[in-house]
Design an enzyme around this catalytic site. Structure first.
Site, short mmCIF file in Angstrom:
data_model
loop_
_atom_site.label_atom_id
_atom_site.label_comp_id
_atom_site.label_asym_id
_atom_site.label_seq_id
_atom_site.Cartn_x
_atom_site.Cartn_y
_atom_site.Cartn_z
N ARG A 1 14.41 30.04 62.28
CA ARG A 1 13.56 31.07 61.68
C ARG A 1 14.34 31.94 60.68
O ARG A 1 13.80 32.46 59.72
CB ARG A 1 12.90 31.94 62.77
CG ARG A 1 12.03 33.06 62.20
CD ARG A 1 10.95 33.54 63.18
NE ARG A 1 11.44 33.68 64.53
CZ ARG A 1 12.16 34.70 64.98
NH1 ARG A 1 12.49 35.70 64.18
NH2 ARG A 1 12.57 34.75 66.24
N TYR B 1 -6.34 34.39 43.85
CA TYR B 1 -6.63 33.48 44.95
C TYR B 1 -7.28 34.33 46.06
O TYR B 1 -6.85 35.47 46.30
CB TYR B 1 -5.32 32.84 45.43
CG TYR B 1 -5.54 31.89 46.57
CD1 TYR B 1 -6.09 30.63 46.35
CD2 TYR B 1 -5.23 32.25 47.88
CE1 TYR B 1 -6.31 29.76 47.40
CE2 TYR B 1 -5.45 31.39 48.93
CZ TYR B 1 -5.99 30.14 48.68
OH TYR B 1 -6.23 29.29 49.72
N ASP C 1 2.13 34.99 40.81
CA ASP C 1 1.77 33.74 41.48
C ASP C 1 1.74 32.66 40.40
O ASP C 1 0.88 32.66 39.52
CB ASP C 1 0.40 33.90 42.16
CG ASP C 1 -0.01 32.67 42.98
OD1 ASP C 1 0.43 31.56 42.65
OD2 ASP C 1 -0.80 32.83 43.94
N LYS D 1 0.52 22.94 46.53
CA LYS D 1 -0.14 22.41 45.34
C LYS D 1 0.84 21.55 44.52
O LYS D 1 1.24 20.51 45.01
CB LYS D 1 -0.75 23.57 44.53
CG LYS D 1 -1.49 24.61 45.39
CD LYS D 1 -2.74 24.09 46.07
CE LYS D 1 -3.30 25.02 47.15
NZ LYS D 1 -3.57 26.39 46.72
C1 LIG Z 1 -3.65 27.66 47.37
C2 LIG Z 1 -3.20 28.90 46.70
C3 LIG Z 1 -2.61 29.94 47.44
C4 LIG Z 1 -2.47 29.90 48.95
O1 LIG Z 1 -1.61 28.88 49.32
P1 LIG Z 1 -1.63 28.19 50.80
O2 LIG Z 1 -0.49 27.24 50.71
O3 LIG Z 1 -2.97 27.53 50.93
O4 LIG Z 1 -1.43 29.29 51.76
C5 LIG Z 1 -2.16 31.05 46.75
N1 LIG Z 1 -2.29 31.14 45.41
C6 LIG Z 1 -2.88 30.17 44.67
C7 LIG Z 1 -3.00 30.34 43.21
C8 LIG Z 1 -3.34 29.01 45.29
O5 LIG Z 1 -3.92 28.06 44.56
#
Ligand SMILES: *Cc1c(COP(=O)(O)O)cnc(C)c1O
Length: 390
Positions: free
Chosen positions: A57, A110, A182, A207
């Site tokens: 962790r 998001y 992000d 992603k």
């Molecule tokens: C999918 C996504 C998230 C969240 O990610 P997870 O891996 O599903 O927790 C955050 N920001 C964007 C732009 C996303 O497409």
């Protein structure tokens, strides 16, 4: 030889750690705990921040190695992995903010980020003002004496609106505010927010970084000092990525540049095709000259990515009809993987957002989000063509 730093080379070699064994492919370290030589070594391990060989962790060699590669790609000093993108975003915001602080963020984020900012953080005394991301004057007008941080996401889900990264950073820097971006939709192949002045980059590595729709992960990149502060919180929140998934993420990232370059090219052709199609009312894609922020896209992005949204002519039922006819685009949420996906946004969020909230977020009933994968682009175009009908 000078340390190579070109992206394609970094992707194959940027993660090697001193003292790695001779295996060419990286090892997986499933061990939860790591041995110390003696009592002094043990005490030292426990006390040293971000020690990779103490307890998983806190740190783990496989996680460290993969985080190092994400950091190198984004051009940051240090990186940290989490068990999901939301794990990364919550560790950053909870780690860097305290009760009484104010955040300026976007009306569109998001959905998990929006909820963190507007539902969860207020319970702990952190407030957020959400502004129109396309208007830099709105960011400036929202700044208060207690503002600590600006949160941006560009291109944003699902409308592909952009935020002027350098302009937000200039506002923030002049006032000593932190900036968090992000960068999930663009990926570090298409956009490097740190080079434009951002302090912390976050990713849903689920992603493009992972890229195969087979793992959930998050990543955080910034200065060593900032990542150290976030790490102090992350180890308490406990969003730990499993070493096997960190290894799978590293494996997926080896092909990140070739995947993203291919989807950039395919998406450009698909966007142009849709833009000219009589069954399509409008296409949202930063690479199209008709995108209202195309000039900004050219300034801050090197490629425009594989995600776009189209609005079919007609309403909810028409979009539903087109969705039901698609065969190569799988009807599913998520994005950034090798298989092409399509999501009818209004249907996808019907259970979570009210009609008003949908409209406010720019989610029209006829909007379909596409994530272009690695299938042959002519096959993808033919699939869309037959689904849209004559
Ligand atoms: C999918 C996504 C998230 C969240 O990610 P997870 O891996 O599903 O927790 C955050 N920001 C964007 C732009 C996303 O497409």
């Amino acid at each position: 030889m000078k340390k190579p730093n070109k992206t394609d080379t970094l992707l194959q070699h940027g993660d090697a750690l001193p003292g790695d064994d001779s295996s060419v492919a990286p090892p997986i370290h499933p061990s939860v705990t790591f041995s110390a030589v003696d009592a002094a070594d043990f005490a030292d391990m426990a006390g040293r921040p971000m020690h990779a060989r103490y307890y998983t962790r806190y740190g783990n060699p496989t996680l460290e190695r993969t985080a190092k590669l994400v950091a190198a790609l984004e051009g940051g000093e240090a990186g940290l992995l989490t068990a999901s993108g939301m794990g990364a975003i919550s560790a950053v915001l909870i780690g860097l903010l305290r009760a009484g602080d104010h955040v300026v963020a976007q009306k569109n984020h998001y959905l998990g980020t929006t909820r963190l900012l507007s539902e969860l953080l207020p319970r702990y005394g952190v407030r957020a003002t959400l502004v129109d991301q396309t208007r830099i004057d709105a960011f400036e007008a929202a700044i208060e004496p207690s503002t600590r941080l600006m949160m941006i996401e560009t291109p944003v889900n699902p409308t592909l609106a952009l935020t002027d990264i350098a302009a937000v950073c200039a506002l923030a820097r002049a006032r000593g505010l932190l900036t968090v971006a992000d960068n999930t939709f663009a990926s570090p192949i298409n956009q490097r927010p740190l080079a434009l002045g951002v302090d912390v980059v976050v990713h849903s590595a689920t992603k493009y970084l992972g890229g195969h729709h087979d793992l959930t992960a998050g990543a955080i990149v910034g200065s060593a000092a900032t990542i150290g502060r976030v790490w102090e919180t992350a180890i308490v929140l406990g969003s730990v990525l499993a070493p096997h998934d960190a290894w799978l993420l590293l494996r997926g990232m080896r092909t990140l540049a070739v995947r993203v370059e291919r989807v950039n090219a395919s998406a450009a052709r698909i966007a142009a095709f849709l833009d000219a199609h009589p069954g399509v009312a409008c296409v949202h894609y930063p690479g199209l000259t008709s995108h209202p922020q195309h000039a900004l896209a050219v300034r801050q992005m090197r490629g425009f990515g594989g995600v776009m949204a189209l609005q079919v002519k007609g309403g909810y039922r028409e979009a539903e009809r087109v969705m039901s006819r698609l065969s190569l685009f799988t009807q599913a949420v998520s994005l950034g993987g090798v298989e092409s996906l399509a999501a009818h946004a209004a249907a996808m969020w019907a259970g979570t957002l009210s009609d008003d909230a949908l409209r406010e977020a720019g989610i029209e009933p006829n909007l379909i989000r596409l994530s272009v994968g690695l299938e042959d682009v002519d096959d993808l175009i033919a699939d869309l063509d037959q689904a849209l009908g004559a």
